[in-house]
Design a protein around this motif. Structure first.
Motif, PDB file in Angstrom:
ATOM      1  N   GLY A  13      12.243 -10.284  -6.943  1.00  0.00           N
ATOM      2  CA  GLY A  13      12.059 -10.553  -6.020  1.00  0.00           C
ATOM      3  C   GLY A  13      11.893  -8.843  -4.918  1.00  0.00           C
ATOM      4  N   SER A  14      12.701  -8.355  -5.980  1.00  0.00           N
ATOM      5  CA  SER A  14      12.731  -7.412  -4.498  1.00  0.00           C
ATOM      6  C   SER A  14      12.224  -6.031  -5.047  1.00  0.00           C
ATOM      7  N   PHE A  15      11.390  -6.051  -6.008  1.00  0.00           N
ATOM      8  CA  PHE A  15      10.562  -5.459  -6.226  1.00  0.00           C
ATOM      9  C   PHE A  15       8.983  -4.686  -5.529  1.00  0.00           C
ATOM     10  N   ILE A  16       9.368  -3.729  -4.945  1.00  0.00           N
ATOM     11  CA  ILE A  16       7.186  -3.749  -3.983  1.00  0.00           C
ATOM     12  C   ILE A  16       6.878  -2.650  -4.358  1.00  0.00           C
ATOM     13  N   SER A  17       5.530  -3.236  -4.745  1.00  0.00           N
ATOM     14  CA  SER A  17       4.536  -2.859  -5.520  1.00  0.00           C
ATOM     15  C   SER A  17       4.145  -1.460  -4.817  1.00  0.00           C
ATOM     16  N   ALA A  18       3.074  -0.371  -5.994  1.00  0.00           N
ATOM     17  CA  ALA A  18       2.787   0.534  -4.728  1.00  0.00           C
ATOM     18  C   ALA A  18       1.853   0.109  -3.921  1.00  0.00           C
ATOM     19  N   GLY A  19       0.596  -1.118  -3.610  1.00  0.00           N
ATOM     20  CA  GLY A  19      -0.215  -1.415  -3.375  1.00  0.00           C
ATOM     21  C   GLY A  19       0.884  -1.506  -1.838  1.00  0.00           C
ATOM     22  N   GLU A  20       2.028  -3.023  -2.015  1.00  0.00           N
ATOM     23  CA  GLU A  20       2.628  -3.240  -1.052  1.00  0.00           C
ATOM     24  C   GLU A  20       2.985  -2.153  -0.112  1.00  0.00           C
ATOM     25  N   LEU A  21       4.061  -0.871  -1.006  1.00  0.00           N
ATOM     26  CA  LEU A  21       4.420   0.367  -0.287  1.00  0.00           C
ATOM     27  C   LEU A  21       3.073   0.512   0.798  1.00  0.00           C
ATOM     28  N   LEU A  22       2.444   1.478  -0.084  1.00  0.00           N
ATOM     29  CA  LEU A  22       0.458   1.883   0.728  1.00  0.00           C
ATOM     30  C   LEU A  22       0.259   1.142   2.064  1.00  0.00           C
TER      31      LEU A  22
END
Ligand code: SAM
Ligand code: SF4
Length: 353
Positions: free
Chosen positions: A225-234
């Motif tokens: 649930g706390s994971f943030i992907s590279a796409g979301e980060l961008l």
């Protein structure tokens, strides 16, 4: 040159004239054709923080006598350098807890063939160490910093140490380190809103901000649930700082994808959402002498009986055989998305991040 460095160079010269068993044209090539020139060396599994994504609050540590001594470590690293390693990164646990760190750095720098010697630290002890490390020849620093907010820092690391980390960052600059990277792990609902502030913090100091996706290698259950992907980060970076333009990374085996924002370059290490296993060139040596060809491999090759033989002296051929075999059997990828994936028993701090 120190005594140990002189002893070592003698050993290296002798070793260079010896023939080596196995696939010696490319001794550190695996069965998928990947060559390995990068080595992460963990100097200790101990740490003065307790980052939740990395280790347990009540972690148990290796007994001091099982940590590789400086001389042992230098022998293994110098042998791996003869086999093709060119870049060495010191890590842990927290490598600045190692009392003989400056001597280790100095002696490693005197091994011919090491093109780059770097170190990853949480920065707490950098005020004490930065100048000594610079003088000993360390090439570059990576400082891990996930937040600029003292309360968030305490929540993430279970310690109230942000002040000393920030002082450590400045000490690195005063000591003359250039090209320092600031590594951050962003977690949803905890520190993702700080993405812009962390980028600015790094760029204002001439440093390189880098974001690492959180990986299932820490203590306890992995919190998807706390994971943030590279796409979301961008998207987050775009929302905060405007245009984000991809920039080609000149190094084929580089783990970070590069992006240009107004104030400079940003690196993103998308080990989970876009694995780079196909071009991985990394090997790992744990603080207790285990050799790993992948952070996520379940198996490890115990080099300790070779490094610390009960009888006799160091057997270089045995060491070469053990590491070349381990590299040859490296898996194609980490399979962390597969149904059958099992998190390795060792957590990040005891492998060496
Ligand atoms: N103690 C030093 C430090 O924190 O920089 C060196 C060791 S630490 C294990 C190295 C890096 O691994 C840090 O940047 C840390 O944020 C990262 N790390 C630890 N656990 C992680 C995880 N589960 N996922 C992604 N990165 C992780
Ligand atoms: Fe220690 Fe580094 Fe792990 Fe944090 S990430 S607990 S500082 S080893």
């Amino acid at each position: 040159m120190s005594r140990i460095a002189l002893e070592m160079s003698g050993q290296l010269n002798r070793a260079a004239s010896m023939s080596v068993a196995g696939n010696m044209a490319h001794p550190l090539k695996d069965s998928f054709g990947r060559s390995h020139s990068s080595l992460r060396v963990s100097l200790t599994d101990r740490c003065n923080l307790r980052c939740g994504y990395c280790m347990e609050e009540e972690a148990t540590f290796l007994p001091a006598e099982s940590l590789l001594k400086k001389k042992e470590l230098l022998w293994v690293v110098s042998t791996l350098v003869e086999l093709g390693v060119k870049r060495v990164r010191l890590t842990g646990g927290e490598p600045l807890l190692r009392r003989d760190l400056d001597e280790i750095v100095f002696d490693l720098k005197s091994i011919s063939g090491i093109e780059e010697l770097t170190l990853t630290t949480n920065g707490i002890l950098l005020e004490k160490w930065a100048e000594k490390l610079k003088k000993s020849g360390l090439d570059r620093l990576t400082i891990s910093l996930d937040t600029l907010d003292p309360a968030v820092f305490k929540r993430l690391t279970r310690r109230d140490e942000l002040g000393r980390v920030l002082a450590g960052v400045e000490a690195g600059i005063s000591a003359g380190f250039q090209g320092t990277a600031i590594n951050s792990v962003l977690l949803r609902g905890i520190n993702e809103r700080e993405v812009g502030a962390l980028i600015e913090f790094a760029h204002r100091r001439g440093m390189r901000p880098r974001f690492i996706e959180s990986m299932p290698i820490g203590a306890g259950n992995y919190d998807r649930g706390s994971f943030i992907s590279a796409g979301e980060l961008l998207d987050l970076i775009r929302d905060t700082l405007g245009d984000v333009v991809p920039v080609p990374n000149q190094f084929k085996s580089a783990t970070a994808r590069l992006f240009q924002v107004k104030s400079g370059l940003v690196g993103i290490i998308a080990s989970v959402s876009e694995p780079f296993c196909g071009s991985c060139d990394r090997l790992r040596l744990t603080a207790d002498g285990k050799f790993k060809s992948c952070l996520f491999s379940m198996g490890e090759t115990d080099l300790l009986p070779i490094i610390r033989p009960e009888k006799g002296s160091w057997d270089r051929e045995r060491l070469v055989q053990a590491v070349t075999q381990a590299v040859w059997h490296k898996a194609a990828g980490h399979e962390m998305h597969a149904e059958h994936f099992i998190k390795p028993a060792r957590t990040m701090h005891s492998i060496g991040g």
